[in-house]
Write an enzyme that holds these catalytic residues in place. Structure first.
Site, PDB file in Angstrom:
ATOM      1  CE1 TYR A 184      32.855  42.490  11.429  1.00 43.10           C
ATOM      2  CE2 TYR A 184      35.129  42.775  10.745  1.00 43.10           C
ATOM      3  CZ  TYR A 184      33.994  41.990  10.830  1.00 43.10           C
ATOM      4  OH  TYR A 184      34.007  40.723  10.305  1.00 43.10           O
TER       5      TYR A 184
ATOM      6  CG  PHE B  84      38.713  35.825  19.614  1.00 41.26           C
ATOM      7  CD1 PHE B  84      37.527  36.322  19.086  1.00 41.26           C
ATOM      8  CD2 PHE B  84      39.461  36.647  20.437  1.00 41.26           C
ATOM      9  CE1 PHE B  84      37.094  37.611  19.385  1.00 41.26           C
ATOM     10  CE2 PHE B  84      39.044  37.927  20.757  1.00 41.26           C
ATOM     11  CZ  PHE B  84      37.856  38.409  20.228  1.00 41.26           C
TER      12      PHE B  84
END
Length: 404
Positions: free
Chosen positions: A124, A404
């Site tokens: 990322y 999450f």
């Protein structure tokens, strides 16, 4: 590189997205997995990539709030369900999905900050995300003594059945979360998903168990094990929350004195107080790992959203290839209360950096001086680095207790 078709999902895509996600994360689909995934299914915030009629990748946003330094809970884009089919990798689908997601957030004026947990650490950074928080995986032996004089208070830690514990736990969490940088909001749907406890996913451990104190709680699992010298059970902390030092000490004493357990495994904030409470901190074996990765969608809106620890007037030169609206020079002015204004400027820069750096320091964890030492921040105007580094720091190390 091929051009994939990237679009917003519809309800008709549920099964395709679900199977793509489960396969990409090496999960076998069990009876209740589809029911679990329905709880976070929001097709309007999901992008899907297609190669012809084949779904090759997904990327979604959960609508959540996070506690930012000095301001409490604020909206952020909780990025999740980022997948590319195993036979479609290295073809550009992920880049198109990330671009579509970030551009939509900007074009629609949605959340100015995005954050995620990375399944692999090398992915990322190239999309503008920086490691903004760490956590410690701690192995703690049973019976570890506290320092003399440690106050565990008068309130007893009680085991409470799940249904009775939930309102107590939720009330305590809602009291604590706005004070702790990196903690997330939880509505009923988020709680349901977070405490999902299907027997098939326990890997031989117990169901989630709830121990409650008036000012805190711990949620954990236990696992029976026998050794040559007797019971060597394991206790895995799922979530630990305490609003006072006394509550924290009482909850840890409850765990450390647990019968039939030899070791406790717990995720802890980097600056957790436990190592200062026990008499021999060396007995706590700690391994540090990356947690939240943060990306500033809109530099001006994001930097003005949080508070800072010291006044500042500096010009930042930012590079951002994926989100060109962030490129250029920004004047960041922080007043004596810690509130900031951010405006474009033609003035000469004081500091130069990539947007990844701003994501890394956004929650007040890593220091700008650390990143400058690695060559990732350039001090253009001498003497401007240290004041900026101090201003970005938060009162505590950021910590996110849930993936999450």
């Amino acid at each position: 590189m091929p051009e994939f078709t990237v679009r917003t999902a519809t309800d008709a895509d549920f099964t395709t997205v679900f199977t793509t996600f489960m396969s990409a994360f090496l999960h076998e689909i069990k009876d209740k997995d589809e029911e679990w995934y329905r709880h976070e299914w929001d097709p309007g915030r999901m992008h899907v990539a297609f190669d012809g009629d084949e779904c090759v990748g997904t990327a979604a946003v959960l609508t959540r709030r996070m506690t930012l330094p000095g301001v409490g809970s604020r909206p952020f884009a909780a990025v999740t369900t980022v997948t590319v089919k195993v036979d479609q990798r290295r073809r550009g689908a992920l880049t198109q999905l990330m671009r579509a997601q970030l551009h939509e957030l900007h074009d629609k004026g949605l959340e100015p900050v995005a954050a995620l947990w990375a399944s692999e650490g090398g992915i990322y950074g190239r999309f503008g995300y920086g490691v903004a928080s760490q956590y410690t995986r701690a192995s703690i032996p049973k019976g570890l003594r506290f320092r003399p004089g440690t106050d565990v208070g008068e309130h007893r830690v009680r085991l409470v059945p799940r249904e009775q514990a939930l309102p107590l736990v939720k009330g305590i969490y809602d009291r604590i979360a706005p004070q702790r940088t990196g903690w997330l909001s939880r509505d009923e749907q988020a709680w349901t998903l977070y405490l999902w406890d299907d027997e098939a996913d326990r890997e031989g451990s117990s169901a989630l168990t709830f121990a409650v104190h008036p000012d805190g709680y711990v949620i954990y699992r236990t696992k029976r094990k026998e050794g040559d010298r007797g019971p060597q059970g394991e206790l895995g902390v799922y979530e630990f929350a305490a609003d006072t030092p006394v509550a924290a000490a009482a909850l840890w004493r409850f765990l450390l004195d647990f019968d039939l357990i030899s070791e406790i495994d717990a995720p802890l904030p980097v600056d957790d107080s436990l190592i200062h409470v026990v008499a021999d901190a060396r007995q706590i074996v700690r391994k540090q790992r990356d947690a939240l990765w943060v990306r500033l969608v809109d530099v001006d809106r994001a930097l003005a959203e949080r508070r800072y620890s010291a006044p500042l007037d500096t010009v930042l030169e930012v590079t951002d290839e994926l989100c060109p609206w962030n490129q250029g020079r920004w004047r960041l002015v922080v007043d004596s209360s810690g509130a900031a204004t951010v405006e474009r400027t033609d003035a000469e820069p004081d500091l130069a950096m990539d947007v990844v750096v701003l994501g890394a320091v956004y929650l007040g964890g890593p220091r700008l001086t650390e990143l400058a030492a690695s060559g990732r921040v350039r001090e253009v105007t001498p003497g401007t680095l240290i004041p900026a580094s101090r201003a970005f720091l938060a009162d505590d190390q950021p910590f996110c207790p849930e993936v999450f």
